[in-house]
Design an enzyme around this catalytic site. Structure first.
Site, PDB file in Angstrom:
ATOM      1  N   ASP A   1     -12.311  26.383  28.399  1.00 30.63           N
ATOM      2  CA  ASP A   1     -11.180  26.967  27.682  1.00 30.63           C
ATOM      3  C   ASP A   1     -10.930  26.246  26.363  1.00 30.63           C
ATOM      4  OD1 ASP A   1      -8.797  28.709  27.444  1.00 30.63           O
ATOM      5  OD2 ASP A   1      -7.733  26.806  27.581  1.00 30.63           O
TER       6      ASP A   1
ATOM      7  N   LYS B   1      -6.485  27.661  33.636  1.00 24.62           N
ATOM      8  CA  LYS B   1      -5.761  26.379  33.684  1.00 24.62           C
ATOM      9  C   LYS B   1      -4.809  26.333  34.873  1.00 24.62           C
ATOM     10  CE  LYS B   1      -4.330  26.512  29.279  1.00 24.62           C
ATOM     11  NZ  LYS B   1      -5.100  27.376  28.393  1.00 24.62           N
TER      12      LYS B   1
ATOM     13  N   HIS C   1       4.553  29.197  34.645  1.00 20.36           N
ATOM     14  CA  HIS C   1       4.009  29.149  33.286  1.00 20.36           C
ATOM     15  C   HIS C   1       4.765  30.111  32.380  1.00 20.36           C
ATOM     16  CE1 HIS C   1       1.129  28.813  30.005  1.00 20.36           C
ATOM     17  NE2 HIS C   1       1.196  30.130  29.898  1.00 20.36           N
TER      18      HIS C   1
ATOM     19  N   SER D   1      -7.773  32.528  29.779  1.00 18.59           N
ATOM     20  CA  SER D   1      -7.427  31.201  29.262  1.00 18.59           C
ATOM     21  C   SER D   1      -6.246  30.612  30.023  1.00 18.59           C
ATOM     22  CB  SER D   1      -7.097  31.299  27.770  1.00 18.59           C
ATOM     23  OG  SER D   1      -6.581  30.080  27.278  1.00 18.59           O
TER      24      SER D   1
ATOM     25  N   ARG E   1     -11.931  30.999  19.261  1.00 18.01           N
ATOM     26  CA  ARG E   1     -11.157  32.224  19.052  1.00 18.01           C
ATOM     27  C   ARG E   1     -10.175  32.066  17.899  1.00 18.01           C
ATOM     28  NH1 ARG E   1      -8.298  32.312  24.166  1.00 18.01           N
ATOM     29  NH2 ARG E   1      -7.116  34.043  23.290  1.00 18.01           N
TER      30      ARG E   1
END
Length: 433
Positions: free
Chosen positions: A161, A187, A82, A183, A168
């Site tokens: 999320d 995932k 990621h 968050s 947010r």
């Protein structure tokens, strides 16, 4: 249990239990807890923070708020990578096929670009026919067969999320490190991989503007992943200038192809080799990063890594002839060079300005509904530390927009030139594991 009591407890700096955090996530996801109470809670978290244990509880509750993917039927270790997002970040298009050609298994859910940051899914879709919506069964079958799948997030993966992120965004609580960490990690954990490598970027083109905040976020996410039983590691990488030379979807795919052919830009190639080396360690294919690097370079030299990219593209419906013949990608109507008006060393390239300019040229979207021009973007000719003569090319713009002269000037002005020699900065600054 009442939500107002949890808000007060966190407002006063108290530490929440697993049961209290589960109560909040379950209640907010199913609509029993209203937005105004969730907003008060996230603001309390922004100001008072969360311990590593609380953040892990929050992440775990979010992960299990919807569907999760079970990859246990895939033989071997499955790794996910990621990136926190940046300008010119086409790393997954190189790292994924490269490590898969070495026998590693990559199962990755990616996102779309918004604002100045590009998304892997958009880059993939610049290849004609490429599918990014795979079912869970299709994803598992593809990883088992060829070792790699990259797809969009399914509708019911981590619904908590989706709700919290939207909240947010409009309540001034995006910057909370525990909320960012949970968050991202919820995932990643719901996607089912055994190991996770995080590329946490810092600088003007990244969400985290300095290395200290990037280190804090990375450490928090590594602690969450390891605490929940996944081998999680992170690298801190420089986004004070664009990564590589190309910014824009088809342009970045072409640069990924160049890199798998052994001709990538120095900084981009270095990041891909470092990330891939760590992934091969995580997958237990090698014992050291030095051993990994030798294998990776051999896969590039032999053409096996590029072959794997072709196989990946074909498996998801794309036309692999574009990988073999990248000249087939459609070009913009306007292709113009931007020249330096002075002589010296490139001291700085305003990464945020380059990303936003590429977006304005058509390469990105300001809202999720905007349509991307896959051919648009910017290709740099100079990087920080390079010497440039007056009248020499700084970069080339690609656009189908008619009104682009102001953008062209902004791109020119994003290059800061110094008479003093500038040291070439490293792309990877730290490794956290």
């Amino acid at each position: 249990m009442r939500m107002v009591d949890l808000i007060i407890k966190k407002r006063d700096g108290g530490e929440l239990s697993k049961e209290e955090i589960n109560y909040f996530i379950k209640g907010y996801t199913n609509g029993e807890i209203p937005d105004y109470q969730a907003s008060a809670f996230t603001m309390a978290v922004l100001f008072k923070g969360m311990s590593d244990e609380e953040t892990a509880y929050l992440c775990d509750a979010m992960e299990h708020s919807g569907d999760t993917i079970d990859l246990s039927e895939v033989d071997g270790v499955v790794v996910d990578k990621h990136s926190t997002g940046g300008v010119g970040d086409k790393t997954s298009l190189v790292v994924g096929p490269l490590v898969a050609s070495c026998g590693a298994k990559i199962a990755k859910m990616s996102g779309r670009g918004l604002g100045h940051t590009g998304g892997t899914l958009d880059k993939m879709e610049s290849i004609p026919g490429m599918r990014i919506n795979l079912s869970k069964d299709e994803m598992i079958a593809q990883v088992k067969k060829i070792g790699i799948a990259i797809l969009g997030q399914s509708a019911n993966l981590v619904p908590a999320d989706k709700k919290l992120y939207a909240l947010r965004d409009v309540t001034g609580t995006v910057e909370s490190i525990p909320l960012i960490a949970s968050s991202i990690m919820s995932k990643k954990l719901a996607s089912g991989s055994n190991c996770i490598l995080l590329d946490v970027k810092f600088g003007s083109g990244a969400f985290m503007k300095n290395i200290d905040s990037a280190r804090l976020l990375a450490s928090k996410m590594v602690a969450i992943g390891n605490g929940l039983g996944r081998d999680t590691r992170a690298i801190l990488t420089d986004m004070r200038q664009p990564l590589g030379l190309a910014v824009g979807n088809a342009l970045e795919v072409k640069e990924a192809i160049d890199t798998l052919n052994g001709h990538g830009p120095r900084d981009f190639q270095e990041l891909c080799l470092e990330a891939s080396s760590i992934i091969l360690e995580q997958a237990k294919i090698v014992k050291s990063k030095d051993e990994a690097r030798e294998i990776l370079l051999e896969k590039i030299t032999s053409g096996e890594a590029l072959n794997k990219l072709c196989e990946f593209v074909a498996s998801q419906g794309g036309d692999p002839s574009y990988i073999r013949h990248p000249e087939k990608f459609e070009l913009s109507k306007t292709i113009e060079d931007v020249y330096s008006e002075k002589e010296g060393y490139i001291e700085e390239i305003n990464c945020l300005e380059i990303g936003e300019s590429a977006m304005r040229l058509g390469a990105g979207r300001e809202t999720m509904e905007d349509v991307i021009d896959m051919s648009a973007g910017i290709v740099l000719n100079k990087k920080v530390g390079d010497y440039v003569k007056k009248g020499e090319k700084l970069c080339t713009i690609h656009t189908n927009k008619k009104d682009y002269l102001k953008i062209k000037q902004d791109i020119h002005d994003s290059f800061k030139i110094s008479e003093e020699e500038i040291k070439i900065p490293p792309v990877v600054h730290e490794y956290i594991h």
